[in-house]
Design an enzyme around this catalytic site. Structure first.
Site, PDB file in Angstrom:
ATOM      1  N   LYS A 202       0.814  -1.222   0.000  1.00  0.00           N
ATOM      2  CA  LYS A 202       0.000   0.000   0.000  1.00  0.00           C
ATOM      3  C   LYS A 202       0.847   1.272   0.000  1.00  0.00           C
ATOM      4  CE  LYS A 202      -3.945  -2.001  -0.242  1.00  0.00           C
ATOM      5  NZ  LYS A 202      -4.860  -1.802  -1.345  1.00  0.00           N
TER       6      LYS A 202
HETATM    7  N1  PMP Z   1      -3.571  -8.029   1.450  1.00  0.00           N
HETATM    8  C1  PMP Z   1      -3.659  -7.093   2.410  1.00  0.00           C
HETATM    9  C2  PMP Z   1      -3.102  -7.387   3.760  1.00  0.00           C
HETATM   10  C3  PMP Z   1      -4.293  -5.872   2.134  1.00  0.00           C
HETATM   11  O1  PMP Z   1      -4.382  -4.935   3.087  1.00  0.00           O
HETATM   12  C4  PMP Z   1      -4.833  -5.667   0.847  1.00  0.00           C
HETATM   13  C5  PMP Z   1      -5.532  -4.378   0.545  1.00  0.00           C
HETATM   14  N2  PMP Z   1      -6.893  -4.322   0.874  1.00  0.00           N
HETATM   15  C6  PMP Z   1      -4.726  -6.688  -0.108  1.00  0.00           C
HETATM   16  C7  PMP Z   1      -4.065  -7.850   0.232  1.00  0.00           C
HETATM   17  C8  PMP Z   1      -5.320  -6.578  -1.496  1.00  0.00           C
HETATM   18  O2  PMP Z   1      -4.690  -5.621  -2.293  1.00  0.00           O
HETATM   19  P1  PMP Z   1      -5.569  -4.765  -3.295  1.00  0.00           P
HETATM   20  O3  PMP Z   1      -6.404  -3.841  -2.452  1.00  0.00           O
HETATM   21  O4  PMP Z   1      -4.584  -4.013  -4.117  1.00  0.00           O
HETATM   22  O5  PMP Z   1      -6.432  -5.660  -4.073  1.00  0.00           O
END
Ligand code: PMP
Length: 344
Positions: free
Chosen positions: A48
């Site tokens: 992130k």
């Molecule tokens: N794993 C974790 C621990 C996350 O915080 C997130 C984000 N919501 C994701 C996977 C998935 O990533 P994305 O939001 O880019 O699909």
């Protein structure tokens, strides 16, 4: 004269360019080669960082942000941490509306990074005024000079990964990647990365990982929102109870669903076999790999890249707590036997 010191100007310079690490023991019985993109190497310990940095810098380029502006977001924790980190360096205030499903560690950590945190109930619909979406929207309307990152509906989320994670994986594999397996939450990681990779080679197979209790897989297959798919589950950051506009479903070939229990055990297994201390969704992603392997998805020529989104330290009171695992009923006889088999 200034001495020549080999240092970064600030922590934000360390975002991205995360390593690709070969998975050995955990993949030894599987056909194919498996590599993990370990996103915990970002300074905020998750993927992130990439979107927080990218979206905030885009807003600066467009002249939307000024010194002292406020940045608002809904988050399962990781995005909040990254926004808080970027806000510190750039001099913005950070307000976060988070789900009550998020671990206490994560909430304490956000507050430690100077963010103001509102904890909102997890099991209410997205249009309920108590939901973290509605709380963030209201705070945005009430706070002068604020921006709402809105990661689930912001195309810049996907663009951040199109511009960084995608090219990094393509270069790290010298174009030899055959499969990408990644979690889908906002869908920014998988669809941004996939879009770039498919432009280089349309034959790369893109596999999204979804949770039981989430609508994404069914929506991908039918293009219809089915509310019957929705029920509570434990994994944070994976799956969704709405269709995120940040997901490009067309670049994803298939979705694979995983359970809370198997994902938790697989996260523990990755940590203990590979020495990579991973978060819950990394367990989910490799659990999907195991299921797909059993279905014959991979062969000896497969070069499979999996994305491990964050670090295990954020789950000490959950996946890495035996008490929590027992409370969830995750220590059934079979899984305890499996864990014992990998005692080292
Ligand atoms: N794993 C974790 C621990 C996350 O915080 C997130 C984000 N919501 C994701 C996977 C998935 O990533 P994305 O939001 O880019 O699909």
């Amino acid at each position: 004269m200034k001495p020549k010191i080999n240092a970064c100007d600030n922590i934000l310079e360390l975002i991205g360019n995360t390593p690709l690490v070969k998975l050995n023991k955990i993949a030894s019985s599987l056909s194919g080669n498996f590599y993990a993109k370990v996103e915990a190497f970002n300074p905020g310990h998750s993927s992130k960082d990439r979107i927080a940095h990218y979206i905030i810098e885009e807003a600066e380029r467009k002249g939307i942000l000024k010194q002292g502006s406020t940045i608002i977001e809904t988050t399962s924790g990781n995005t909040g941490f990254s926004i808080a980190m970027v806000s510190i360096i750039k001099g913005y205030d950070c307000i976060l509306a988070v789900s009550s499903k998020s671990s206490k560690d994560k909430i304490d950590m956000l507050r430690s990074m100077g963010a103001k945190v509102y904890v909102c109930p997890a099991h209410v619909s997205a249009d309920d005024p108590r939901s973290y979406y509605q709380v963030a929207k209201r705070l945005h309307e009430e706070t002068k000079d604020s921006i709402y990152i809105n990661q689930y509906f912001n195309a810049l989320n996907l663009e951040a990964h199109y511009n960084s994670t995608g090219p990094e994986i393509w270069n790290q594999t010298n174009g030899c990647i055959t499969h990408l397996v990644a979690c889908s939450g906002t869908g920014g990681t998988i669809s941004g990365t996939a879009k770039y990779l498919k432009e280089q080679n349309p034959n790369i197979k893109i596999i999204g990982v979804d949770a039981y209790g989430s609508v994404l897989k069914k929506y991908h297959e039918t293009r219809e929102f089915d509310a019957n798919e929705i029920y509570p589950y434990r994994i944070e950051g994976l799956g969704k109870n709405l269709i995120p506009a940040a997901t490009d479903f067309d670049v994803i070939d298939i979705f694979e669903k995983v359970t809370d229990q198997e994902s938790a055990h697989t996260a523990r297994e990755i940590s203990k076999t590979e020495g990579i201390f991973v978060g819950y969704t990394s367990g989910a992603v490799f659990q999907a790999v195991k299921q797909l392997s059993a279905e014959g998805e991979f062969n000896e020529n497969s070069n499979v890249v999996v994305i491990f989104p964050d670090h295990g330290s954020r789950y000490m009171s959950k996946v890495y707590s035996d008490d929590w695992m027992a409370d969830q009923g995750f220590f059934d006889v079979e899984s305890v036997e499996e864990e014992k088999a990998i005692q080292y």
